[in-house]
Scaffold this motif. Structure first.
Motif, PDB file in Angstrom:
ATOM      1  N   PHE A   4      16.905  -3.009   0.152  1.00 36.07           N
ATOM      2  CA  PHE A   4      15.769  -3.796   0.633  1.00 36.07           C
ATOM      3  C   PHE A   4      14.489  -2.980   0.545  1.00 36.07           C
ATOM      4  O   PHE A   4      13.455  -3.464   0.078  1.00 36.07           O
ATOM      5  CB  PHE A   4      16.025  -4.240   2.079  1.00 36.07           C
ATOM      6  N   ARG A   5      14.539  -1.721   0.985  1.00 34.86           N
ATOM      7  CA  ARG A   5      13.350  -0.876   0.964  1.00 34.86           C
ATOM      8  C   ARG A   5      12.880  -0.610  -0.461  1.00 34.86           C
ATOM      9  O   ARG A   5      11.673  -0.534  -0.741  1.00 34.86           O
ATOM     10  CB  ARG A   5      13.626   0.446   1.684  1.00 34.86           C
ATOM     11  N   ARG A   6      13.824  -0.457  -1.360  1.00 33.94           N
ATOM     12  CA  ARG A   6      13.477  -0.202  -2.761  1.00 33.94           C
ATOM     13  C   ARG A   6      12.757  -1.403  -3.373  1.00 33.94           C
ATOM     14  O   ARG A   6      11.753  -1.244  -4.089  1.00 33.94           O
ATOM     15  CB  ARG A   6      14.746   0.127  -3.551  1.00 33.94           C
ATOM     16  N   LYS A   7      13.234  -2.590  -3.073  1.00 28.36           N
ATOM     17  CA  LYS A   7      12.576  -3.802  -3.575  1.00 28.36           C
ATOM     18  C   LYS A   7      11.173  -3.941  -2.983  1.00 28.36           C
ATOM     19  O   LYS A   7      10.221  -4.314  -3.682  1.00 28.36           O
ATOM     20  CB  LYS A   7      13.420  -5.037  -3.244  1.00 28.36           C
ATOM     21  N   CYS A   8      11.043  -3.635  -1.695  1.00 26.67           N
ATOM     22  CA  CYS A   8       9.732  -3.708  -1.051  1.00 26.67           C
ATOM     23  C   CYS A   8       8.764  -2.707  -1.676  1.00 26.67           C
ATOM     24  O   CYS A   8       7.583  -3.004  -1.869  1.00 26.67           O
ATOM     25  CB  CYS A   8       9.862  -3.434   0.447  1.00 26.67           C
ATOM     26  N   ALA A   9       9.266  -1.511  -1.992  1.00 25.85           N
ATOM     27  CA  ALA A   9       8.414  -0.475  -2.590  1.00 25.85           C
ATOM     28  C   ALA A   9       7.914  -0.916  -3.960  1.00 25.85           C
ATOM     29  O   ALA A   9       6.738  -0.714  -4.305  1.00 25.85           O
ATOM     30  CB  ALA A   9       9.182   0.835  -2.692  1.00 25.85           C
ATOM     31  N   ALA A  10       8.791  -1.506  -4.743  1.00 25.09           N
ATOM     32  CA  ALA A  10       8.390  -1.965  -6.077  1.00 25.09           C
ATOM     33  C   ALA A  10       7.290  -3.014  -5.971  1.00 25.09           C
ATOM     34  O   ALA A  10       6.293  -2.978  -6.712  1.00 25.09           O
ATOM     35  CB  ALA A  10       9.598  -2.535  -6.820  1.00 25.09           C
ATOM     36  N   LYS A  11       7.459  -3.934  -5.025  1.00 27.76           N
ATOM     37  CA  LYS A  11       6.438  -4.975  -4.853  1.00 27.76           C
ATOM     38  C   LYS A  11       5.136  -4.379  -4.340  1.00 27.76           C
ATOM     39  O   LYS A  11       4.040  -4.812  -4.723  1.00 27.76           O
ATOM     40  CB  LYS A  11       6.947  -6.056  -3.898  1.00 27.76           C
ATOM     41  N   ALA A  12       5.243  -3.360  -3.485  1.00 27.34           N
ATOM     42  CA  ALA A  12       4.052  -2.725  -2.928  1.00 27.34           C
ATOM     43  C   ALA A  12       3.223  -2.059  -4.016  1.00 27.34           C
ATOM     44  O   ALA A  12       1.983  -2.173  -4.039  1.00 27.34           O
ATOM     45  CB  ALA A  12       4.452  -1.703  -1.864  1.00 27.34           C
ATOM     46  N   TYR A  13       3.882  -1.345  -4.934  1.00 32.49           N
ATOM     47  CA  TYR A  13       3.133  -0.700  -6.012  1.00 32.49           C
ATOM     48  C   TYR A  13       2.505  -1.730  -6.946  1.00 32.49           C
ATOM     49  O   TYR A  13       1.405  -1.526  -7.482  1.00 32.49           O
ATOM     50  CB  TYR A  13       4.025   0.265  -6.788  1.00 32.49           C
ATOM     51  N   SER A  14       3.183  -2.852  -7.133  1.00 31.18           N
ATOM     52  CA  SER A  14       2.581  -3.930  -7.924  1.00 31.18           C
ATOM     53  C   SER A  14       1.326  -4.455  -7.240  1.00 31.18           C
ATOM     54  O   SER A  14       0.321  -4.756  -7.895  1.00 31.18           O
ATOM     55  CB  SER A  14       3.588  -5.068  -8.125  1.00 31.18           C
ATOM     56  N   ALA A  15       1.383  -4.555  -5.909  1.00 30.02           N
ATOM     57  CA  ALA A  15       0.236  -5.059  -5.151  1.00 30.02           C
ATOM     58  C   ALA A  15      -0.964  -4.124  -5.275  1.00 30.02           C
ATOM     59  O   ALA A  15      -2.102  -4.573  -5.494  1.00 30.02           O
ATOM     60  CB  ALA A  15       0.611  -5.251  -3.684  1.00 30.02           C
ATOM     61  N   THR A  16      -0.731  -2.814  -5.125  1.00 32.03           N
ATOM     62  CA  THR A  16      -1.856  -1.877  -5.233  1.00 32.03           C
ATOM     63  C   THR A  16      -2.370  -1.792  -6.662  1.00 32.03           C
ATOM     64  O   THR A  16      -3.570  -1.642  -6.899  1.00 32.03           O
ATOM     65  CB  THR A  16      -1.483  -0.473  -4.722  1.00 32.03           C
ATOM     66  N   ALA A  17      -1.471  -1.905  -7.637  1.00 30.57           N
ATOM     67  CA  ALA A  17      -1.899  -1.876  -9.035  1.00 30.57           C
ATOM     68  C   ALA A  17      -2.783  -3.081  -9.346  1.00 30.57           C
ATOM     69  O   ALA A  17      -3.826  -2.952 -10.011  1.00 30.57           O
ATOM     70  CB  ALA A  17      -0.685  -1.853  -9.960  1.00 30.57           C
ATOM     71  N   ALA A  18      -2.362  -4.253  -8.874  1.00 25.82           N
ATOM     72  CA  ALA A  18      -3.163  -5.459  -9.105  1.00 25.82           C
ATOM     73  C   ALA A  18      -4.508  -5.366  -8.399  1.00 25.82           C
ATOM     74  O   ALA A  18      -5.546  -5.754  -8.944  1.00 25.82           O
ATOM     75  CB  ALA A  18      -2.394  -6.691  -8.628  1.00 25.82           C
ATOM     76  N   TYR A  19      -4.487  -4.823  -7.183  1.00 28.07           N
ATOM     77  CA  TYR A  19      -5.723  -4.678  -6.408  1.00 28.07           C
ATOM     78  C   TYR A  19      -6.691  -3.742  -7.131  1.00 28.07           C
ATOM     79  O   TYR A  19      -7.874  -4.057  -7.309  1.00 28.07           O
ATOM     80  CB  TYR A  19      -5.369  -4.130  -5.025  1.00 28.07           C
ATOM     81  N   ASP A  20      -6.192  -2.612  -7.573  1.00 22.84           N
ATOM     82  CA  ASP A  20      -7.050  -1.665  -8.290  1.00 22.84           C
ATOM     83  C   ASP A  20      -7.540  -2.248  -9.615  1.00 22.84           C
ATOM     84  O   ASP A  20      -8.668  -1.968 -10.046  1.00 22.84           O
ATOM     85  CB  ASP A  20      -6.299  -0.362  -8.553  1.00 22.84           C
ATOM     86  N   SER A  21      -6.710  -3.061 -10.254  1.00 28.23           N
ATOM     87  CA  SER A  21      -7.135  -3.652 -11.524  1.00 28.23           C
ATOM     88  C   SER A  21      -8.281  -4.632 -11.307  1.00 28.23           C
ATOM     89  O   SER A  21      -9.195  -4.729 -12.130  1.00 28.23           O
ATOM     90  CB  SER A  21      -5.960  -4.351 -12.221  1.00 28.23           C
ATOM     91  N   MET A  22      -8.247  -5.373 -10.184  1.00 34.57           N
ATOM     92  CA  MET A  22      -9.357  -6.288  -9.882  1.00 34.57           C
ATOM     93  C   MET A  22     -10.650  -5.510  -9.689  1.00 34.57           C
ATOM     94  O   MET A  22     -11.719  -5.905 -10.173  1.00 34.57           O
ATOM     95  CB  MET A  22      -9.045  -7.105  -8.634  1.00 34.57           C
ATOM     96  N   ILE A  23     -10.556  -4.396  -8.961  1.00 35.42           N
ATOM     97  CA  ILE A  23     -11.744  -3.567  -8.737  1.00 35.42           C
ATOM     98  C   ILE A  23     -12.243  -3.000 -10.060  1.00 35.42           C
ATOM     99  O   ILE A  23     -13.443  -3.010 -10.356  1.00 35.42           O
ATOM    100  CB  ILE A  23     -11.422  -2.444  -7.737  1.00 35.42           C
TER     101      ILE A  23
END
Length: 529
Positions: free
Chosen positions: A171-190
Motif C-alpha cells: 500500500f505504501r509503495r503504491k501511495c509513494a508512486a502516486k505521490a511522485y507523479s503528483a509532484t512531477a505534474a505540479y512542477d511541470s505546471m509551474i
C-alpha cells in the motif's frame, strides 16, 4: 517489509475535501494529529485535538507561512530509517519523533493561473513545503505512508481497518508512486507557466509534459497494442477528451483519434452555417454546409457514402431528431455534437452501440498550443496549425478572376484540405465536398482518386454529371508540376486554390490559363502528415 502502525499523522492540505471525516477516522484509532494553519483550524472546528506544527518543531510559522514545515524535526521524522541504529540515535539525541503518515495536497497553482491572477499571486501559490514533505515521505515509504489525493482517503481508512491500524508495504509503495507523479505534474505546471506565459518561450530548454489518466482503453490502433487516455493537468481547453459520452459502448483508441479529427474540422465552421463532417480513418470523406443540419448531413454523405459506413460524424449545431434519424440510416460509430435535444437522444438510444459525445462549446480553430509527436529516440514538437488566410489575402494569378461562387467554393475546399492527410486534394461545390483525395505519394493521384469518388457518387445517386464539374479544387501544397492541376481540370474543376511557391509556378499558371481556370494563391501551406 513489515506493516507499519500509524501513530502520528501530519496533515497539511489546501483542498479540505474529506479532511474532517479522515481526521475523525484517524482519531478513532488514537492517531496523534499534527497540522498547519488552515488545516489545523478546520480539524479543531470539527472538535478534533490537533498539535500545531510549531509545537512539534519549537519554531513558530514565519514569513507569512512560507517557513513552517521546513525543519529537521519534520523531515527527520519523515526520512529516518527506523531500524538504522545511527538514525535512531540521531532521533533520540535531537528529540525527533517519527511521523508515520503524511496527508498533503498542494497549493492551488493551476486554479490560481486559470482565474487570471497577478504574477505575484501566482508566485505565492508555488508550494515549497508541501512538495518537500511529499518527496521525503515518498522516499521513505518503507516506513511512511504518503497520501496526496482526497480520493484515496477511503482507501487509507479501509487499509487501517483491515490491518488493525497498520499499512502494508505494498500500500505504501503504491501511495509513494502516486505521490511522485503528483509532484512531477505540479512542477511541470509551474515549469510550463514560467516558459510559456512568463517568459514567452515556445520551445523551452526542457519540455515538461503531464497528464492524468482518464481511462485505460481496450487496446490501441491494433489489438496487440495497449492504450490509455490522458488529459493535461492544469489549464487546458475542451475537446473530445472532455466530451460527455451520453450513450454507447466504450470508445476505442481509433474512435478517439477519428472523433478528434472530425471535431477539429467541424470547429472551423463553428461560426458558419449548419455544417456536418464525416470522417473515416482520420480523413474526412464528406463535408457540407446547408440551411439545416439534415440538409448538410445528406450533402456530406453523398460525397462518399461508401466510406461513410462505420464513420464518425461531427456537427456544429445542436443535434435534432430528424438529423439523428438520417445518421442512423447507416452504421455510424460515433456522433459528436455541441448538444442534442431529447428527440435526437431518443433516436440514438435505439442504437445501443453508437457513441454520442456532447462537447459543449466547439474548440477555437485559432487557438495556440503545441503538437507533440513521438519519434524513435525523441519528440517532435511544433505549434498547432492554426494558420488562416483571409479572402482579401488571396492572390489571383490567372487571367481569369474567380466568380463570387467559385471564390466561396475555393474557401470551403481550402478549409477542408487543411484537415486531409497530405497529399490532399479537395473538390467542393455549393458548400459541399465533391471528392476528396488523401494521403497519396503524389498530388496527381490524389486529384484522380477524388475525381473517381465523385464519379461513383454520381452513379450512386443518378446525377447527370459528377459534382466535380463546375467545382473549385484545393491543394494543401503547391502543384510541383501541371499534371495534378490538369487532372483536376479534366474532372471539371473551374477554379483552383493552392499555396503557390513552386519553382514551376509559371508553368502551372500557364496551364491554368490555357484550361480557362481561375486560380488563387494563399501563400500558406497546410501539410497534415
Amino acid at each position: 517489509m513489515e506493516d507499519v502502525v500509524i501513530k502520528r499523522a501530519l496533515l497539511s492540505v489546501s483542498d479540505k475535501t474529506g479532511l474532517v471525516e479522515l481526521g475523525h477516522a484517524l482519531a478513532a484509532r488514537h492517531v496523534e494529529l499534527v497540522s498547519t494553519g488552515g488545516t489545523a483550524k478546520t480539524l479543531r472546528d470539527a472538535g478534533l485535538a490537533v498539535k500545531d506544527i510549531s509545537e512539534l518543531t519549537g519554531f513558530p510559522e514565519m514569513m507569512d507561512g512560507r517557513v513552517k514545515t521546513l525543519h529537521p524535526k519534520v523531515h527527520g521524522g519523515l526520512l529516518a530509517v527506523r531500524d538504522n541504529p545511527e538514525h535512531a540515535a540521531s532521533m533520540k539525541e535531537h528529540d525527533i519523533g517519527a511521523i508515520d503518515l503524511v496527508v498533503v495536497n498542494l497549493y492551488p497553482f493551476a486554479q490560481t493561473v486559470m482565474k487570471g491572477a497577478s504574477r505575484d499571486e501566482i508566485i505565492e501559490n508555488i508550494d515549497i513545503g508541501g512538495p518537500s514533505m511529499v518527496r521525503s515521505a515518498a522516499k521513505n515509504h518503507a516506513y511512511v505512508t504518503i497520501v496526496t489525493d482526497p480520493a484515496d482517503y477511503d482507501n487509507l481508512v479501509a487499509e487501517l481497518e483491515e490491518s488493525n491500524g497498520k499499512t502494508s508495504y505494498d500500500f505504501r509503495r503504491k501511495c509513494a508512486a502516486k505521490a511522485y507523479s503528483a509532484t512531477a505534474a505540479y512542477d511541470s505546471m509551474i515549469s510550463q507557466w514560467f516558459a510559456f506565459a512568463d517568459q514567452q518561450q515556445l520551445f523551452p530548454d526542457m519540455l515538461a509534459v503531464n497528464g492524468n489518466r482518464i481511462e485505460e482503453l481496450r487496446y490501441g490502433e491494433n489489438p496487440h497494442q495497449r492504450a490509455a487516455l490522458y488529459v493535461p493537468v492544469g489549464p487546458h481547453g475542451s475537446g473530445i477528451a472532455q466530451a460527455e459520452q451520453v450513450q454507447g459502448k466504450e470508445l476505442s483508441y481509433n474512435n478517439y483519434n477519428d472523433a478528434d479529427a472530425a471535431l477539429e474540422l467541424v470547429s472551423e465552421f463553428r461560426d458558419g452555417p449548419p455544417t456536418v463532417v464525416i470522417v473515416k480513418h482520420a480523413n474526412p470523406c464528406g463535408v457540407a454546409s446547408g440551411d439545416t443540419l439534415i440538409d448538410a448531413y445528406r450533402a456530406a454523405l453523398e460525397c462518399d457514402s461508401i466510406s461513410a459506413f462505420g464513420g464518425i460524424v461531427a456537427v456544429n449545431r445542436p443535434l435534432d431528431g430528424a438529423t439523428a434519424e438520417a445518421i442512423t440510416e447507416i452504421f455510424t460509430e460515433v456522433v459528436a455534437a455541441p448538444s442534442a435535444d431529447d428527440a435526437a437522444k431518443a433516436v440514438f438510444a435505439k442504437k445501443k452501440n453508437l457513441r454520442l459525445l456532447l462537447t459543449g462549446d466547439l474548440p477555437d480553430p485559432k487557438r495556440g498550443g503545441l503538437a507533440i509527436k513521438p519519434i524513435t529516440g525523441g519528440l517532435l514538437v511544433q505549434s498547432r496549425d492554426n494558420g488562416h488566410v483571409a479572402d482579401s489575402e488571396f492572390k489571383v494569378v490567372t487571367k481569369r478572376t474567380p466568380t463570387a461562387q467559385e471564390l466561396a467554393d475555393c474557401r470551403f475546399a481550402w478549409t477542408v484540405a487543411k484537415h486531409v492527410k497530405s497529399n490532399a486534394i479537395v473538390y467542393a461545390k455549393d458548400g459541399a465536398t465533391a471528392g476528396i483525395g488523401a494521403g497519396q505519394m503524389n498530388r496527381r493521384d490524389s486529384a484522380r482518386i477524388a475525381a473517381i469518388k465523385a464519379r461513383e457518387a454520381a452513379e450512386t445517386y443518378g446525377w447527370e454529371s459528377p459534382r466535380t464539374v463546375g467545382s473549385a479544387v484545393a491543394s494543401d501544397a503547391f502543384f510541383p508540376f501541371a499534371d495534378g492541376l490538369l487532372a483536376a481540370a479534366e474532372a471539371g474543376a473551374t477554379a483552383v486554390i493552392q499555396p503557390g511557391g513552386s519553382m514551376r509556378d509559371d508553368e502551372v499558371i500557364a496551364a491554368a490559363d490555357e484550361a480557362g481556370l481561375a486560380m488563387v494563391f494563399t501563400g500558406m501551406r497546410h501539410f497534415r502528415h
